[in-house]
Design an enzyme around this catalytic site. Structure first.
Site, PDB file in Angstrom:
ATOM      1  N   ASP A  38      -1.130  14.594  -9.040  1.00  0.00           N
ATOM      2  CA  ASP A  38      -1.696  13.678  -8.056  1.00  0.00           C
ATOM      3  C   ASP A  38      -3.194  13.937  -8.026  1.00  0.00           C
ATOM      4  O   ASP A  38      -3.671  14.993  -8.443  1.00  0.00           O
ATOM      5  CB  ASP A  38      -1.090  13.948  -6.680  1.00  0.00           C
ATOM      6  CG  ASP A  38      -1.668  13.018  -5.621  1.00  0.00           C
ATOM      7  OD1 ASP A  38      -1.861  11.825  -5.921  1.00  0.00           O
ATOM      8  OD2 ASP A  38      -1.960  13.484  -4.504  1.00  0.00           O
ATOM      9  N   SER A  39      -3.935  12.978  -7.478  1.00  0.00           N
ATOM     10  CA  SER A  39      -5.373  13.173  -7.318  1.00  0.00           C
ATOM     11  C   SER A  39      -5.663  14.342  -6.378  1.00  0.00           C
ATOM     12  O   SER A  39      -6.724  14.943  -6.459  1.00  0.00           O
ATOM     13  CB  SER A  39      -6.004  11.904  -6.770  1.00  0.00           C
ATOM     14  OG  SER A  39      -5.380  11.525  -5.567  1.00  0.00           O
ATOM     15  N   CYS A  73       0.992   9.761  -7.853  1.00  0.00           N
ATOM     16  CA  CYS A  73      -0.192   9.179  -7.223  1.00  0.00           C
ATOM     17  C   CYS A  73      -0.085   7.677  -7.432  1.00  0.00           C
ATOM     18  O   CYS A  73       0.062   7.212  -8.570  1.00  0.00           O
ATOM     19  CB  CYS A  73      -1.437   9.734  -7.925  1.00  0.00           C
ATOM     20  SG  CYS A  73      -2.980   8.908  -7.493  1.00  0.00           S
ATOM     21  N   GLU A  95      -5.899  13.459   5.983  1.00  0.00           N
ATOM     22  CA  GLU A  95      -6.435  14.780   5.621  1.00  0.00           C
ATOM     23  C   GLU A  95      -7.056  15.474   6.829  1.00  0.00           C
ATOM     24  O   GLU A  95      -7.073  16.698   6.901  1.00  0.00           O
ATOM     25  CB  GLU A  95      -7.459  14.644   4.489  1.00  0.00           C
ATOM     26  CG  GLU A  95      -6.831  14.121   3.214  1.00  0.00           C
ATOM     27  CD  GLU A  95      -7.239  14.877   1.965  1.00  0.00           C
ATOM     28  OE1 GLU A  95      -8.313  15.496   1.968  1.00  0.00           O
ATOM     29  OE2 GLU A  95      -6.483  14.835   0.989  1.00  0.00           O
ATOM     30  N   CYS A 142       0.835   4.686  -0.968  1.00  0.00           N
ATOM     31  CA  CYS A 142      -0.067   5.803  -1.229  1.00  0.00           C
ATOM     32  C   CYS A 142       0.669   7.032  -0.732  1.00  0.00           C
ATOM     33  O   CYS A 142       1.237   7.001   0.367  1.00  0.00           O
ATOM     34  CB  CYS A 142      -1.389   5.608  -0.484  1.00  0.00           C
ATOM     35  SG  CYS A 142      -2.457   7.073  -0.536  1.00  0.00           S
ATOM     36  N   HIS A 182      -0.258   9.665   0.561  1.00  0.00           N
ATOM     37  CA  HIS A 182      -0.722  10.242   1.819  1.00  0.00           C
ATOM     38  C   HIS A 182      -0.106   9.528   3.036  1.00  0.00           C
ATOM     39  O   HIS A 182      -0.032  10.103   4.116  1.00  0.00           O
ATOM     40  CB  HIS A 182      -2.238  10.074   1.964  1.00  0.00           C
ATOM     41  CG  HIS A 182      -3.031  11.169   1.356  1.00  0.00           C
ATOM     42  ND1 HIS A 182      -3.333  11.213   0.026  1.00  0.00           N
ATOM     43  CD2 HIS A 182      -3.621  12.269   1.896  1.00  0.00           C
ATOM     44  CE1 HIS A 182      -4.082  12.279  -0.222  1.00  0.00           C
ATOM     45  NE2 HIS A 182      -4.263  12.936   0.886  1.00  0.00           N
TER      46      HIS A 182
END
Lengths: 271, 271
Positions: B11-12, B74, B153, B187, B189
């Site tokens: 993943d990024s 990702c 995040e 996504c 996240h």
């Protein structure tokens, strides 16, 4: 070094255009080459080690373009990598931290100064060190504001944007409680959020944007070194980015206005 | 290829841990190697060209570790670079888009499906293409949500976080108006913001997280290829990041819980 050589400016992305804008105002006769490392932006969440590596690569590219002076127009890169880049480059290198610190010291009456910036800038304590070196008795209060950069890039910036106000309120409340009278906007993106920040901090707090001060420091250094161009205007602008010239052009308008960010070239392999 | 070889996941950054978590649940006996490209995160604001380059570098590193299968955990990399990486690699490569699309199709009754993701994922139209390939009559409504990743995040994720709710409300209002009954969280996240998203969309909208579906697709492919390990548990986890193992460990807890993200190695030069 040639008087006619351009000034190099680099930033992790577009934020450094606030510094370029001030350079264009103060030194309209100078050619400038701007590099935005948009393939690896943002730097503010990265370690000092990685920021060192990226900064040096960027600096070397601009050096290869024949610049006479380099401006690190990125607070994170200035905070972590200024000395590192200075040691590696044969031309003078100016960062944004010391000029910002000097401006803050001049503005503050109470000696209680706040600093906002990215995680990496705040963790580096670069502003605290620069301010204390100028005046050891200062009281300095720091706060990282990770959401400010994405907010600015999203364009949710205005004084009455509810998200901007709520985010600013959450980050800045501790600084307001410390009764600071001066707040350093320690990231080149943050001037885009100036209205919302001012709304939260109130009119008694002076907001310091290091861009203007950095341009003055650049002008002074060029003059001292006999490298100032003499003509009154006519500076040429060129831009390099490591990704998405289109996106850079579009976002660039928010910083420099229409028609100023043209001639954007894609730099394919920075690594 | 060896049955005992590990599964590679990249993943990024940290978002792909939602996929790893599902792989660990479904295939607890398999060894896994996770690579988070934290020195160049986020991918969602980059061009397809740059995401291709980074994805291939990551894939090649994992290949050098002897993996038997690669999961692009990702959405952005899956949206832009799946075919590109598949052509370059001698092992099977699974992305998260098609599994997510299949899960959405199964969940939707009205055939009106929403997709949220990064700028690059939405611009790629990868979900629209994957969904239309499964069922051409579907009505699909897409929305990029650039602030969701930094919000997640920052940890401002809860159902009653005013910033999360306000941001979700602003992005999702157009989708609510379209009376979708299913929303793909496009996504890795975004599952962290599930509560706030659910609060805004209301209980009648099913939220699709492609992580579980991707783990199922991985299990099926390994079984079909005769590459499933037979033991019942005992899989080893290892992690590589291109920057800040400390930060990865700290944020990783939000995804996998305490004590799960150990053995994180710094991969110095990805370029």
């Amino acid at each position: 070094m040639k008087v006619s050589a351009p000034i190099g400016v680099f930033d992790s992305g577009i934020g450094g255009l606030t510094v370029l804008r001030e350079l264009m105002r103060l030194l309209p006769q100078e050619d400038t080459i701007y590099l935005g490392d948009t393939a690896r932006v943002p730097y503010g969440i990265r370690s000092a080690r990685v920021v060192n590596r990226y900064s040096l690569q960027n600096a070397r590219f601009l050096l290869s373009q024949g610049i006479k002076l380099l401006v690190l127009a990125c607070n994170t890169a200035s905070a972590t990598s200024l000395a590192y880049v200075q040691r590696a480059l044969p031309v003078p290198v100016i960062g944004v931290i010391e000029p910002g610190a000097r401006a803050a010291l001049r503005a503050s009456r109470s000696g209680r100064i706040g600093v906002v910036g990215t995680e990496t800038t705040i963790r580096s304590k670069a502003y605290v060190k620069a301010l204390k070196a100028l005046e050891p008795s200062l009281k300095i209060f720091s706060q990282a504001c990770p959401l400010f950069v994405p907010l600015a890039e999203e364009g949710w910036c205005s004084r009455d944007d509810q998200v901007a106000l709520l985010v600013a309120e959450r980050y800045l409340r501790p600084l307001r409680r410390q009764r600071i009278d001066t707040l350093v906007l320690g990231c080149t993106h943050y001037p885009l959020l100036r209205d919302a920040i001012a709304e939260v901090m109130g009119p008694q707090v002076v907001l310091i944007d290091s861009a203007a001060e950095t341009a003055r420091a650049t002008a002074k250094l060029l003059k001292d070194m006999g490298l100032l161009r003499r003509r009154a205007s006519g500076g040429r602008r060129s831009f390099f980015v490591t990704d998405s010239p289109q996106r850079f052009r579009a976002l660039g308008r928010r910083f420099l206005g229409d028609g100023q960010v043209e001639n954007v070239q894609l730099l394919e392999v920075m690594q």
